[in-house]
Design an enzyme around this catalytic site. Structure first.
Site, short mmCIF file in Angstrom:
data_model
loop_
_atom_site.label_atom_id
_atom_site.label_comp_id
_atom_site.label_asym_id
_atom_site.label_seq_id
_atom_site.Cartn_x
_atom_site.Cartn_y
_atom_site.Cartn_z
N TYR A 24 0.84 -1.37 0.11
CA TYR A 24 0.05 0.16 -0.04
C TYR A 24 0.64 1.35 0.12
CZ TYR A 24 -3.58 -3.44 1.06
OH TYR A 24 -4.39 -4.56 1.25
N HIS A 81 -15.53 -5.97 -1.20
CA HIS A 81 -15.61 -7.31 -1.51
C HIS A 81 -16.94 -7.89 -0.87
CE1 HIS A 81 -11.66 -5.97 -3.06
NE2 HIS A 81 -11.08 -6.26 -1.92
N HIS A 101 -8.72 2.31 -5.42
CA HIS A 101 -7.82 1.52 -4.64
C HIS A 101 -6.52 1.70 -4.89
CE1 HIS A 101 -11.51 -1.09 -3.71
NE2 HIS A 101 -11.64 -0.89 -4.80
N SER A 103 -3.97 -0.34 -4.33
CA SER A 103 -3.27 -1.52 -5.33
C SER A 103 -4.08 -1.99 -6.50
CB SER A 103 -3.31 -2.64 -4.03
OG SER A 103 -4.46 -3.40 -3.77
N ARG A 112 -10.23 -10.73 -3.92
CA ARG A 112 -10.26 -9.02 -4.10
C ARG A 112 -10.46 -8.81 -5.57
NH1 ARG A 112 -7.62 -7.42 0.56
NH2 ARG A 112 -5.97 -8.88 1.31
O1 LIG Z 1 -5.73 -1.39 -2.49
C1 LIG Z 1 -6.75 -0.94 -1.66
O2 LIG Z 1 -6.67 0.56 -1.58
C2 LIG Z 1 -7.66 -1.64 -1.03
O3 LIG Z 1 -8.99 -1.24 -0.90
C3 LIG Z 1 -7.12 -1.67 0.44
C4 LIG Z 1 -7.76 -2.74 1.36
C5 LIG Z 1 -7.02 -2.77 2.68
C6 LIG Z 1 -7.26 -1.50 3.55
C7 LIG Z 1 -5.72 -1.06 4.13
O4 LIG Z 1 -5.62 -2.35 4.78
C8 LIG Z 1 -4.11 -2.22 5.27
C9 LIG Z 1 -3.80 -3.05 6.09
C10 LIG Z 1 -2.61 -3.10 6.91
C11 LIG Z 1 -1.74 -1.90 6.69
C12 LIG Z 1 -2.21 -1.13 5.95
C13 LIG Z 1 -3.58 -1.10 5.28
C14 LIG Z 1 -8.15 -4.20 0.70
O5 LIG Z 1 -8.77 -4.77 1.56
C15 LIG Z 1 -8.76 -3.97 -0.50
O6 LIG Z 1 -8.88 -5.20 -1.20
C16 LIG Z 1 -7.77 -3.14 -1.63
#
Ligand SMILES: O=C(O)[C@]1(O)C[C@H](CCCOc2ccccc2)[C@@H](O)[C@H](O)C1
Length: 151
Positions: A24, A81, A101, A103, A112
């Site tokens: 991220y 999701h 997003h 990523s 995802r």
């Molecule tokens: O890529 C993205 O922005 C996502 O929305 C981020 C989400 C995750 C949010 C951030 O989670 C973190 C977890 C640990 C450390 C930093 C961020 C993920 O569940 C989606 O599939 C894609």
């Protein structure tokens, strides 16, 4: 009249920059907020920047946007999701929506690859990291300008 937009962030994005920088990036959510505001100002947009780990709080923010804002940038995070409720709220308020997003969700785990939000978003931006938020704000401004032209 200043145009206000909501930038809404879902669960765990408060950990941005502190964990999983390889996925991220190293920007914090505060850095992302600053980037959104710096992008919005020359475009005549005000930003209401929020983050919540709670699905109902996010639904309430979307519903509030119907009367408080002209458009929405949303990173639904994990709720992308899973959440029919968030999808339904976005559909109900009838505002322009840009989904973002950090990523590229299509190059990650299969679970995802589908986002319920994408079916009700005007635009989806993924894989551009924090820059995706700047792209989203810029594009939402275009969507709103177009709406003004056709009004
Ligand atoms: O890529 C993205 O922005 C996502 O929305 C981020 C989400 C995750 C949010 C951030 O989670 C973190 C977890 C640990 C450390 C930093 C961020 C993920 O569940 C989606 O599939 C894609």
């Amino acid at each position: 009249m200043t145009t206000s937009v909501l930038v809404l962030n879902g669960p765990n994005l408060n950990l941005l920059g502190l964990r999983e920088p390889a996925i991220y990036g190293s920007d914090t959510l505060g850095d992302v907020e600053k980037l959104c505001r710096a992008t919005a100002a020359p475009l005549g947009l005000d930003i209401d920047f929020r983050q919540s780990n709670h699905e109902g709080v996010l639904v309430d923010a979307v519903q509030e946007a119907r009367t408080a804002h002209r458009g929405i940038v949303i990173n639904p995070a994990g709720y992308s999701h899973t959440s029919v409720a968030l999808r339904d709220a976005l559909a109900a308020v009838g505002l322009p929506v840009v989904e973002v997003h950090l990523s590229n969700i299509h190059r990650r785990e299969p679970f995802r690859h589908h986002s319920y939000v994408s079916a009700v978003a005007d635009t989806v931006i993924c894989g551009a990291g924090a820059h995706g938020y700047a792209l989203a704000v810029t594009h939402l401004a275009r969507l709103l300008d177009h709406a003004q032209e056709s009004a």
